[in-house]
Structures are given as structure tokens and as C-alpha cells.
Scaffold this motif. Structure first.
Motif, PDB file in Angstrom:
ATOM      1  N   UNK A 713      31.272   1.312  -5.429  1.00 28.91           N
ATOM      2  CA  UNK A 713      31.689   2.702  -6.648  1.00 28.91           C
ATOM      3  C   UNK A 713      32.677   3.781  -6.048  1.00 28.91           C
ATOM      4  N   UNK A 714      32.678   3.534  -4.802  1.00 28.45           N
ATOM      5  CA  UNK A 714      34.117   4.895  -4.772  1.00 28.45           C
ATOM      6  C   UNK A 714      35.045   4.480  -3.467  1.00 28.45           C
ATOM      7  N   UNK A 715      35.299   3.321  -3.055  1.00 26.26           N
ATOM      8  CA  UNK A 715      36.281   2.085  -2.824  1.00 26.26           C
ATOM      9  C   UNK A 715      37.536   2.136  -3.756  1.00 26.26           C
ATOM     10  N   UNK A 716      37.391   2.100  -4.980  1.00 28.77           N
ATOM     11  CA  UNK A 716      38.184   1.480  -5.890  1.00 28.77           C
ATOM     12  C   UNK A 716      38.998   3.393  -5.865  1.00 28.77           C
ATOM     13  N   UNK A 717      38.435   5.136  -6.169  1.00 27.41           N
ATOM     14  CA  UNK A 717      39.662   5.955  -6.110  1.00 27.41           C
ATOM     15  C   UNK A 717      39.878   5.933  -5.151  1.00 27.41           C
ATOM     16  N   UNK A 718      38.758   6.252  -3.528  1.00 28.11           N
ATOM     17  CA  UNK A 718      39.368   6.295  -2.060  1.00 28.11           C
ATOM     18  C   UNK A 718      41.103   5.076  -1.922  1.00 28.11           C
ATOM     19  N   UNK A 719      40.933   4.279  -2.737  1.00 21.92           N
ATOM     20  CA  UNK A 719      41.769   3.264  -2.159  1.00 21.92           C
ATOM     21  C   UNK A 719      43.172   4.097  -3.380  1.00 21.92           C
ATOM     22  N   UNK A 720      43.164   4.090  -3.879  1.00 26.98           N
ATOM     23  CA  UNK A 720      44.306   5.063  -5.054  1.00 26.98           C
ATOM     24  C   UNK A 720      44.167   5.908  -4.397  1.00 26.98           C
ATOM     25  N   UNK A 721      43.581   6.692  -4.401  1.00 26.34           N
ATOM     26  CA  UNK A 721      44.296   8.753  -3.425  1.00 26.34           C
ATOM     27  C   UNK A 721      45.393   8.335  -2.237  1.00 26.34           C
ATOM     28  N   UNK A 722      44.274   7.077  -1.080  1.00 26.25           N
ATOM     29  CA  UNK A 722      45.384   6.737   0.107  1.00 26.25           C
ATOM     30  C   UNK A 722      46.776   6.577  -0.455  1.00 26.25           C
ATOM     31  N   UNK A 723      46.282   5.167  -1.007  1.00 28.91           N
ATOM     32  CA  UNK A 723      47.999   5.158  -1.534  1.00 28.91           C
ATOM     33  C   UNK A 723      48.781   6.201  -2.288  1.00 28.91           C
ATOM     34  N   UNK A 724      48.153   6.782  -2.691  1.00 25.00           N
ATOM     35  CA  UNK A 724      49.370   7.673  -3.886  1.00 25.00           C
ATOM     36  C   UNK A 724      49.376   9.081  -2.283  1.00 25.00           C
ATOM     37  N   UNK A 725      48.544   9.198  -1.174  1.00 20.67           N
ATOM     38  CA  UNK A 725      49.701  10.184  -0.123  1.00 20.67           C
ATOM     39  C   UNK A 725      49.878   9.410   0.709  1.00 20.67           C
ATOM     40  N   UNK A 726      49.550   7.698   1.148  1.00 21.64           N
ATOM     41  CA  UNK A 726      50.773   7.289   1.895  1.00 21.64           C
ATOM     42  C   UNK A 726      51.990   7.363   1.041  1.00 21.64           C
ATOM     43  N   UNK A 727      52.160   7.190   0.417  1.00 24.85           N
ATOM     44  CA  UNK A 727      53.805   7.341  -0.343  1.00 24.85           C
ATOM     45  C   UNK A 727      53.761   8.497  -0.537  1.00 24.85           C
ATOM     46  N   UNK A 728      53.171   9.572  -1.100  1.00 28.08           N
ATOM     47  CA  UNK A 728      53.415  10.819  -1.661  1.00 28.08           C
ATOM     48  C   UNK A 728      53.877  11.484   0.000  1.00 28.08           C
ATOM     49  N   UNK A 729      53.352  11.214   0.969  1.00 25.07           N
ATOM     50  CA  UNK A 729      54.019  11.293   2.668  1.00 25.07           C
ATOM     51  C   UNK A 729      55.229  11.189   2.750  1.00 25.07           C
ATOM     52  N   UNK A 730      55.252   9.693   2.554  1.00 21.74           N
ATOM     53  CA  UNK A 730      56.471   9.048   3.117  1.00 21.74           C
ATOM     54  C   UNK A 730      57.610   9.107   3.218  1.00 21.74           C
ATOM     55  N   UNK A 731      57.599  10.388   1.690  1.00 22.93           N
ATOM     56  CA  UNK A 731      58.739  10.685   1.131  1.00 22.93           C
ATOM     57  C   UNK A 731      59.339  11.654   2.081  1.00 22.93           C
ATOM     58  N   UNK A 732      58.552  12.179   2.944  1.00 25.39           N
ATOM     59  CA  UNK A 732      59.652  13.282   3.985  1.00 25.39           C
ATOM     60  C   UNK A 732      60.309  12.388   5.100  1.00 25.39           C
ATOM     61  N   UNK A 733      60.529  11.164   4.606  1.00 27.22           N
ATOM     62  CA  UNK A 733      61.079  10.171   6.298  1.00 27.22           C
ATOM     63  C   UNK A 733      62.470   9.714   5.187  1.00 27.22           C
ATOM     64  N   UNK A 734      62.101  10.363   4.280  1.00 28.58           N
ATOM     65  CA  UNK A 734      64.081  10.250   3.934  1.00 28.58           C
ATOM     66  C   UNK A 734      64.940  11.774   4.304  1.00 28.58           C
ATOM     67  N   UNK A 735      64.187  12.364   4.911  1.00 29.00           N
ATOM     68  CA  UNK A 735      64.614  13.280   5.471  1.00 29.00           C
ATOM     69  C   UNK A 735      65.731  13.313   6.624  1.00 29.00           C
ATOM     70  N   UNK A 736      67.361  14.085   6.607  1.00 30.83           N
ATOM     71  CA  UNK A 736      67.862  13.866   7.780  1.00 30.83           C
ATOM     72  C   UNK A 736      67.035  14.872   8.721  1.00 30.83           C
ATOM     73  N   UNK A 737      66.477  15.412   8.105  1.00 29.78           N
ATOM     74  CA  UNK A 737      65.350  16.019  10.398  1.00 29.78           C
ATOM     75  C   UNK A 737      64.187  15.629  11.016  1.00 29.78           C
ATOM     76  N   UNK A 738      64.877  15.329  12.351  1.00 24.33           N
ATOM     77  CA  UNK A 738      63.854  14.395  13.202  1.00 24.33           C
ATOM     78  C   UNK A 738      62.655  15.040  12.831  1.00 24.33           C
ATOM     79  N   UNK A 739      61.981  16.354  12.967  1.00 20.55           N
ATOM     80  CA  UNK A 739      60.911  16.850  12.382  1.00 20.55           C
ATOM     81  C   UNK A 739      60.130  16.370  10.981  1.00 20.55           C
ATOM     82  N   UNK A 740      61.084  16.417  10.072  1.00 23.85           N
ATOM     83  CA  UNK A 740      60.077  15.890   8.678  1.00 23.85           C
ATOM     84  C   UNK A 740      59.760  14.718   8.980  1.00 23.85           C
ATOM     85  N   UNK A 741      60.765  14.026   9.819  1.00 22.35           N
ATOM     86  CA  UNK A 741      60.532  12.688   9.357  1.00 22.35           C
ATOM     87  C   UNK A 741      59.442  11.986  10.368  1.00 22.35           C
TER      88      UNK A 741
END
Length: 808
Positions: A713-741
Motif C-alpha cells: 500500500x505505501x511502497x508506491x507513494x514512498x517511492x514517488x516522494x523519495x524520487x522527487x526528494x532525491x532529484x530535488x535536493x540534487x539540484x543543489x549540486x549544480x551550485x558553484x559553492x562547494x558547501x551547497x554541492x
């Protein structure tokens, strides 16, 4: 009874929202306009991040120093390393450059070859005078070479300040101290400094290097400003693409974007309303709101489409979305906000403001999701069948089946991998280092960062380290015993390769002796007791020497400063240098006669980093404690608290181990990782355990059947949200600041590990410990109904009975 009250509450909320749609939308628009109006109060930080509390002893010492000598970070340094500089054409251009800066009202002083003064002895008036090194325009090559030889061979007083042994020449531009920490500094850098530099380089063809704290801070702050828009745009793009990939609906994607865009506008408005500055941390909040807001939209829209698929009744579907998912999403957003709110207790202004704004806006994005999504859908037609196809995707089913297979047949492998990761992570944790560097997180590809490295190599550092000497007596600084003690301390500084040559009144005293004995460089040393009497009599009559003295001694002659600059080095090495200097101070300056303290921006930042590391443990412990209390309130079971913490603490340990192996240090930016990730990852645990408790009741406390049902029941929604969070936070890796990356990469990795732990390790633990938890006394009825449950006859009877009583 509590369940009935909770059910009635959320049913009332659903009716309130759906019956007052126009009013609520008007209020949302009005609040958005109001918070948008607060944008005018936003301002960007023009000072370095002070990580210490205002009343911290290190801050007190630094403020004392500033009170005596004024702002230390007002120096812009220009440098050229080019053998062709000492030709008439280029040398005259170099001197004109300093004249152009000195003519600006924002500049208080300029020290360069153009206005460099030689200290000379005036025997007739028995005093010291200042004589220009350069007298007018240079016309011949011989004149240029003579000036070069005089500077390098006979003026050691200016070594390190204006030149080094490798032939690099500098110009020191002192900004007006009143503008250093204001917006005027930024305007001056961009409208005056940069154009003048470009013109000089175009005219001479030489590579002009620029550094100094005002210059670095201005360009670094502008990089932060530029990246805010970049992060917001990238976060919107990546989350909208992922959302569309999952739902295959432009309408659903558009609604989600409306929600998070309004959330971003509110986040800027809250910063302005609270009159906070935009710092390197608060600049991360708008894209964070996007990343955290999209999972809310996924839960609401996914539930709406599931209800539509079941019965096709729009009103009923919207009511259930609010009454069922509203409570669940509130609980998960509360835990996320709690993770950010723990920074409020640190007493660090920087982190406290970040925690306040982030936690407020996380609750705000929940409210926006709860209001906007159902209301907009209420004005639209029902979703078409093609918009519901994603509910039956085969690859999602295959993923859930794989998880169930692992939990059912390979629990030992799950435990073995978990233990192995734990052991390896502990090894990595012991390799973590702490960084107190001011420049480590700056964009390393930027031109100004390359100039920082240039000055480090040529002049042994750019981060100021100050030593304040209180002689406790008026004019105590000029006493020869004090000068000799300062010289012994300076000898240790000169022997330390990470520190630049020091500057102080000792250098001026040596220069006075050199001038008194004919100006030869071999006489550049402290005077003897007998010499000091005659030299002091000359100095007392000299206004020229008093001008040079003002930078090193206060007006009373009680306080002196020794200024040196530190390379960008590791925290451990910085602490050893501090310890060595402190030991030398203790052995050289008697406590009864002197009060000597070390300060400066480099040391304040080091102490701030250490302070934050200590508070990291406190804030993370508080987050774990608060969320544990929350879990206890939900499930009323100590054993369930322990079980729920395991899959959430293990990812944090894995991440810490990764930091050790990858050489990512603990610093202000990466300190945020653990509390943020813990607050977000525990959401999945709440969803899973709530559904598990529901299935236990439905399946008469049969553990295995309940675990597998909850997983499916919960696996699908947990997978969806985790993928969004994973790629969403990965956005900060395009920063030029090492700490933000590092922040983006580490949080993304932690949330990915947390998803796998909650989908594999957590159900495995529940199955292995089924005998100890499979009874009603251990797992009591929670105070909140977190996930939609199947109809409960007793509850329905109670509601109907109460309605009949009300009618009668």
C-alpha cells in the motif's frame, strides 16, 4: 472518542474548504500580495556569516578589537607579477591606477608605489620626515630601475605589504570603514573597481590580481544572489518533469507548480516580514520549499485520482482527500518542520534565522497544498481515464514485488548488508575532519577565487589574524621591553609557514632606527636602550611617524596590534597554530602587565565552526527526541519507537561514513544535512507504521499479512516522494559553492538510503520481532488517525447515535 473527535474535525475542515472556495482563494491571493509587498524589506547580507552567538566570549573579544582599531576588513589589494612593470609606460600606468582609486570618496587611503613614503632623518630639526619614493612621472628606464632597486633593497618596512621577494608588487586600497558593511560597498565594487581594473588591463596588457575581504565578500554575495534564481528554476524544472512522468497529466503538473510557486513567494515574503537578511543558508529556503512541497502535491493528487477511480464522485473524492490525506500530510510536515526547527536552539543567529524561516514555510506549503489543490480540482472536470493509467504501472508493481520478495525470503541478507554498512560507516566516521575555512565553500572556478589562491602563494594568505596587546598603561606600547616581547612573538609568526610576515609597531620601530642611521637596510632592527632614547626624542617631534603609527597603536598608546594573514588550512592545523601562539604569548607576556588576545575573522570563523559542531549533536539529539515523542504519542509503544528509529538513524550513519571516505568535512553547510534528512526521512516511517497498525486491526493482529499489505500500500507513494526528494535536493549540486554541492549530494544520498531502509529494513524488523509487538497492549490505538482506514462499524454506530441525539 478521540478518534471520533479527530474524524469529525477533519470532516469539518473538508466542508469548510469546499463550501468557502471563493473566500479561501481570495484570502490566499490577499496573503500572497501582502507577503509580496514584504519583499521590499529583503536585503542581502554584506558581512561574513557570524556563526557564534552575539554574547560569545570570542565575539566579545573581536568587538573589543573593532572598537579600538575599527573595521579590519576594509582592505582591497591589487597585485601584478610582471617583470615588465618597471618600464616607464607601465610603471606610470600603475601609479595612475592608485591615483584613480584615491580620488574616489569611498576610499579613505591608498598605499602604493605612487605615494610611498620613505622615513628620513632631519638632523637640523631633530625629527623624522617622510619623503616621496616617486617624484613625478617616470621618463627613463633608469629611473624605473632605480625605484625598483630602492624598494626591494632598502625598504624592508614595506615588504609583505607592497612587495615580496619574487617581484610581485601590490597596491593597498583602504575603503571608508563606514561603507564596508553596507550596500554602498557593492555599488562601488561593481561601478568603480571592476571597470577601472578592466581599463588598466586593456591599457597595459598585464594580468591584474585583486583580493581583500570587501572585494571577495561582494563577488561571493553576488554569486549567492545569482544562484537563487538558478536553484528555483532548476527545482521547478526537475520536479515538474518527474511529476509529469509519474502522473502523465499537464493539469496535475500545472496545479502542483501553482502551489509551490506561491510557496516560494511566501518564503521570500516571510524573510522580508521578519526583516532577515538573505544569507548563504536562507537563500536555500525557496528551492527547499519546492522540493518539500511537491511530495505534498503527490499525496493529495494521487489520493484524489484513486478516489475518482473507485467511485467517480468528485465531491466525495475531494472530501476524502482533505479528511484522510490532510491529517497524514500534516503529521509528516510537522516532523519535517521539527527537523529544521531544532536549529533555533543553537543561539547562532545564522542558523536560528534559517530554522525559523524554514519551519514556518514548511507548514505554510502544507496549508497551501491543503487549500489550493482540492479547490482548483473542484472547478474542473473529473480526470480522464488516461490520467489514471499511472495507478496501474507494471514497473511500479515489479518494484513493490521485489521489495516484498526481499522482506519475505531474504531478511538475513537485508540484516547482513545493514550491519556491513554500519561497520564501514563507523570506520568512515573516524576519518571526518572539521573545516573552519572562510573560503573553502566559495566558487572555485570563479576568477576571484583564483586570485585568492594567487595571494596565498605570493603573500602567505588573505584571512586576517589579529593579536591585540593591552599594556594596561598609557604609552606602554612604545616602551622598549614591550617592543622586544612583541618581536619575540613575531619571530614565531615568521617561522610559521601558514602565516604571512607580521605588521606592527615593531616594524615601525625598526624602520625608525634604519632612518636614524642613514637609511641602510642593515640597520633595520630594534634599537638598543641607549639608541632608543635618542630615536624616541626624534619620533616625539615627528608628525610623519605619528601618521604611520596610527594603524598599529591606538591614540592612547595603551593598545597595540600585530596583524598577520593566514592561509586556507585545515582546522586541526589552525588549532595547533593557535596553541603555539598562545603558549608563546603566555611565556612572553606576564599576565600582571599585559592582556593579550588573539582575534580576527579567521579565528572567529574557526571558533564558530567548532561551536556549530557541538550544537550539531544537540540539535540532532533534540530532533530525535522530539520525533520520538511524536511517535510515542501516535503509537503509544516504546518498542515501536526503537524499531522506527533504526531505519532512520542508519542512513545518517552511512552518510557520515561517506563524508569521511570522500573527504567532505564537517562545516556550516554540511552540518545541516543530518537534521534536515532525519526530519524528512521519518515521514516514510510514519506512513508505513500507521498503515501497518491499520492492517493489524483489519487482519486480527496477523503480523505477516499486515506487513506485506502495508508494504504494497505505501511502497508506491514512498517511492514517488523519495524520487522527487532525491532529484530535488540534487539540484543543489549544480551550485558553484562547494558547501551547497555537498549539502545537496549528501541529503539526496541520505534520503535514498532512508527510503530503502524504510521499505526493506523496517518491515524485516517487524517480522523478526513479531512475537514481542503483536498484541494490543504493546501497540495501542494512536491518538491520530494518520492514514485512511476501512469503515469501523462501532465508530459509524457512534456517529449515527450522536446525530440522532442531536436531532432529538
Amino acid at each position: 472518542m478521540i478518534k471520533w473527535i479527530n474524524t469529525r474535525f477533519w470532516a469539518s475542515v473538508a466542508r469548510l474548504i469546499l463550501r468557502n472556495r471563493i473566500i479561501i482563494l481570495t484570502l490566499v491571493v490577499g496573503m500572497t500580495i501582502f507577503l509580496g509587498y514584504q519583499w521590499k524589506n529583503m536585503r542581502f547580507s554584506y558581512t561574513e556569516a557570524n556563526l557564534l552567538p552575539d554574547n560569545h566570549p570570542v565575539n566579545n573579544e573581536y568587538n573589543k578589537f573593532l572598537g579600538i582599531f575599527g573595521e579590519e576588513g576594509n582592505l582591497i589589494i591589487l597585485a601584478v607579477k610582471d617583470s615588465s612593470l618597471f618600464t616607464p609606460e607601465k610603471f606610470n600606468a600603475w601609479n595612475r591606477l592608485s591615483k584613480r582609486f584615491y580620488a574616489k570618496s569611498e576610499v579613505s587611503a591608498v598605499i602604493s608605489t605612487d605615494n610611498l613614503k620613505k622615513l628620513i632623518k632631519d638632523d637640523e630639526n631633530q625629527r623624522f620626515d617622510l619623503e616621496d619614493l616617486v617624484k613625478g612621472k617616470i621618463k627613463t628606464q633608469e629611473e624605473a630601475e632605480a625605484i625598483r632597486d630602492e624598494l626591494f633593497q632598502n625598504l624592508p618596512f614595506y615588504k609583505s605589504l607592497l612587495f615580496n621577494e619574487e617581484g610581485t608588487i601590490r597596491t593597498a586600497v583602504y575603503l571608508d570603514k563606514e561603507i564596508v558593511n553596507t550596500a554602498t560597498r557593492k555599488d562601488f565594487i561593481y561601478s568603480e573597481v571592476l571597470p577601472i581594473i578592466e581599463e588598466f588591463e586593456a591599457e597595459t596588457g598585464m594580468d591584474l590580481r585583486v583580493s581583500g575581504m570587501p572585494y571577495i565578500r561582494t563577488l561571493n554575495s553576488q554569486n549567492i544572489v545569482d544562484e537563487i534564481g538558478l536553484f528555483i528554476g532548476a527545482a521547478l524544472l526537475i520536479t515538474s518533469l518527474i511529476f509529469f512522468f509519474f502522473f502523465r497529466s499537464f493539469r496535475a503538473t500545472f496545479i502542483s507548480m501553482i502551489v509551490v510557486i506561491i510557496g516560494v513567494m511566501w518564503s521570500f515574503g516571510v524573510i522580508g516580514l521578519l526583516n532577515y537578511e538573505i544569507t548563504v543558508l536562507t537563500a536555500l529556503i525557496p528551492p527547499l520549499i519546492i522540493v518539500i512541497g511537491i511530495p505534498n502535491c503527490i499525496f493529495f493528487i494521487n489520493k484524489y485520482q484513486q478516489e475518482v477511480k473507485k467511485h467517480g464522485n468528485q465531491a466525495k473524492s475531494l472530501q476524502r482527500v482533505i479528511s484522510k490525506i490532510g491529517n497524514a500530510t500534516l503529521m509528516t510536515n510537522m516532523t519535517t518542520a521539527a527537523g529544521f526547527a531544532t536549529f533555533i536552539i543553537t543561539e547562532s543567529k545564522l542558523l536560528k534565522e534559517f530554522g525559523i524561516v524554514a519551519s514556518i514555510n514548511i507548514i505554510a506549503i502544507f496549508i497551501l497544498s491543503l487549500l489550493i489543490i482540492p479547490i482548483i480540482y473542484s472547478f474542473m472536470a473529473l480526470p480522464k481515464k488516461k490520467h489514471l493509467h499511472h495507478l496501474n504501472k507494471r514497473w511500479i508493481g515489479a518494484f513493490v514485488s521485489w521489495m516484498e520478495k526481499m522482506v519475505r525470503h531474504h531478511r538475513f541478507a537485508v540484516y547482513a548488508v545493514s550491519v556491513a554498512l554500519l561497520v564501514v560507516s563507523i570506520i568512515g566516521i573516524y576519518q571526518i575532519r572539521i573545516s573552519g575555512s572562510l573560503i573553502e565553500d566559495m566558487p572555485q572556478r570563479a576568477d576571484f577565487f583564483k586570485d585568492i589562491r594567487f595571494f596565498e602563494e605570493e603573500f602567505d594568505g588573505i584571512m586576517p589574524l589579529e593579536i591585540l596587546i593591552d599594556t594596561k598603561n598609557k604609552n606602554g606600547v612604545t616602551k622598549l621591553p614591550t617592543l622586544k616581547r612583541m618581536e619575540r612573538l613575531e619571530e614565531l609568526i615568521e617561522e610559521t609557514p601558514e602565516l604571512s610576515q607580521p605588521m606592527s609597531i615593531v616594524s615601525l620601530a625598526k624602520y625608525s632606527r634604519q632612518a636614524y642611521f642613514g637609511g641602510l637596510a642593515k640597520n633595520y632592527s630594534l634599537p638598543t636602550s641607549n639608541e632608543n632614547y635618542w630615536i624616541s626624542s626624534f619620533a616625539a617631534k615627528s608628525k610623519s611617524e605619528a601618521n604611520l603609527l596610527a594603524s598599529f597603536v591606538d591614540s592612547t598608546g595603551r593598545y597595540a596590534r600585530i596583524t598577520t594573514f593566514m592561509k586556507d588550512i585545515g582546522t586541526d592545523r589552525m588549532e595547533r597554530i593557535e596553541e603555539n601562539l598562545q603558549n608563546k604569548i603566555n611565556n612572553t607576556f606576564p599576565e600582571k602587565k599585559y592582556d593579550v588576545t588573539m582575534t580576527g575573522k579567521a579565528l572567529v570563523f574557526l571558533k564558530g565552526t567548532k561551536y556549530l559542531v557541538n550544537n550539531l549533536i544537540m540539535s540532532l539529539s533534540l530532533a530525535i527526541f522530539l520525533i520520538s515523542l511524536f511517535m510515542a504519542y501516535l503509537f503509544r509503544s516504546f518498542r515501536m519507537i526503537l524499531i522506527s528509529l533504526v531505519p532512520n538513524l542508519l542512513p545518517l550513519l552511512i552518510t557520515a561514513g561517506m563524508m569521511g571516505f570522500l573527504g567532505v568535512p564537517i562545516k556550516p553547510s554540511t552540518i545541516l544535512v543530518f537534521s534536515i534528512a532525519f526530519g524528512i526521512s521519518v515521514d516514510d516511517t510514519i506512513h508505513f507504521l500507521a498503515k501497518y497498525r491499520q492492517e493489524l486491526q483489519s487482519n486480527h493482529w496477523r503480523i505477516r499479512k499486515s506487513v506485506y499489505a502495508a508494504l504494497r500500500e505505501t511502497g508506491v507513494s514512498m517511492f514517488y516522494t523519495s524520487i522527487v526528494l532525491f532529484f530535488g535536493f540534487s539540484v543543489f549540486m549544480i551550485s558553484s559553492f562547494g558547501g551547497t554541492v555537498a549539502l545537496g549530494g549528501l541529503v539526496s544520498a541520505t534520503l535514498l538510503f532512508a527510503m530503502l531502509a524504510n521499505l526493506l529494513l523496517l518491515p524485516s524488523l517487524l517480522l523478526s520481532l513479531e512475537r514481542s509487538i503483536a498484541n494490543k497492549r504493546v501497540l495501542k490505538e494512536p491518538n491520530f488517525r494518520i492514514l485512511p482506514e476501512k469503515p469501523n462499524r462501532k465508530l459509524s454506530d457512534l456517529v449515527r447515535r450522536k446525530n440522532r441525539n442531536n436531532k432529538s
